[in-house]
Design a protein around this motif. Structure first.
Motif: not given
Length: 146
Positions: A74-78, A80, A82, A95, A98
């Motif tokens: 998982w990549y926390q892209s912002s 709010t 991932r 997608w 959160t």
């Protein structure tokens, strides 16, 4: 929702959809009705996918059974959201906001036939300047929920 055993194994009715990454290290089964496809034109989806992102979303997290979870990253892209991808082949798979107990599935990872159709374009205000949206599907400047 289709029923399933406590261990996540399909019952006689089975999953409503299945899918996997390019190399097969991450596979999943869906035990809920898939929603119409959203094409997301935000800059994050375009950077991750190399094009607009295409998802069937709003599925309850508990309705998606993931096999090969040890290969899912998982990549926390912002702040709010991932994004889930295969650590082996890099396929984009999920997608997730959160603050919700739902998950979206990248439609390109679904096994055919899906029976899906394009339901909307979202974040069209952020779309790339190198393409046009040439259909009559509903369009939203931001998310369809805002």
């Amino acid at each position: 929702m289709t029923s399933r055993a406590a261990d996540g194994a399909p019952t006689a009715t089975g999953p409503t959809a299945t899918g996997h990454c390019l190399c097969g290290a991450v596979r999943y089964r869906v035990f809920a009705t898939l929603n119409p496809v959203s094409n997301c034109h935000c800059s994050q989806c375009r950077r991750q996918h190399g094009a607009p992102g295409s998802y069937t979303g709003g599925l309850p997290v508990e309705s998606v059974v993931i096999d090969g979870r040890e290969n899912l990253r998982w990549y926390q892209s912002s702040a709010t959201a991932r994004r889930g991808f295969c650590r082996e082949c890099g396929s984009k798979l999920f997608w997730q906001a959160t603050n919700r107990k739902t998950i979206d599935i990248a439609t390109g990872s679904l096994d055919q036939p899906t029976g899906l159709h394009l339901g909307r374009h979202i974040f069209v205000a952020d779309k790339g300047d190198y393409y046009d949206i040439a259909d009559d599907v509903r369009r939203f400047a931001g998310s369809s929920s805002s």
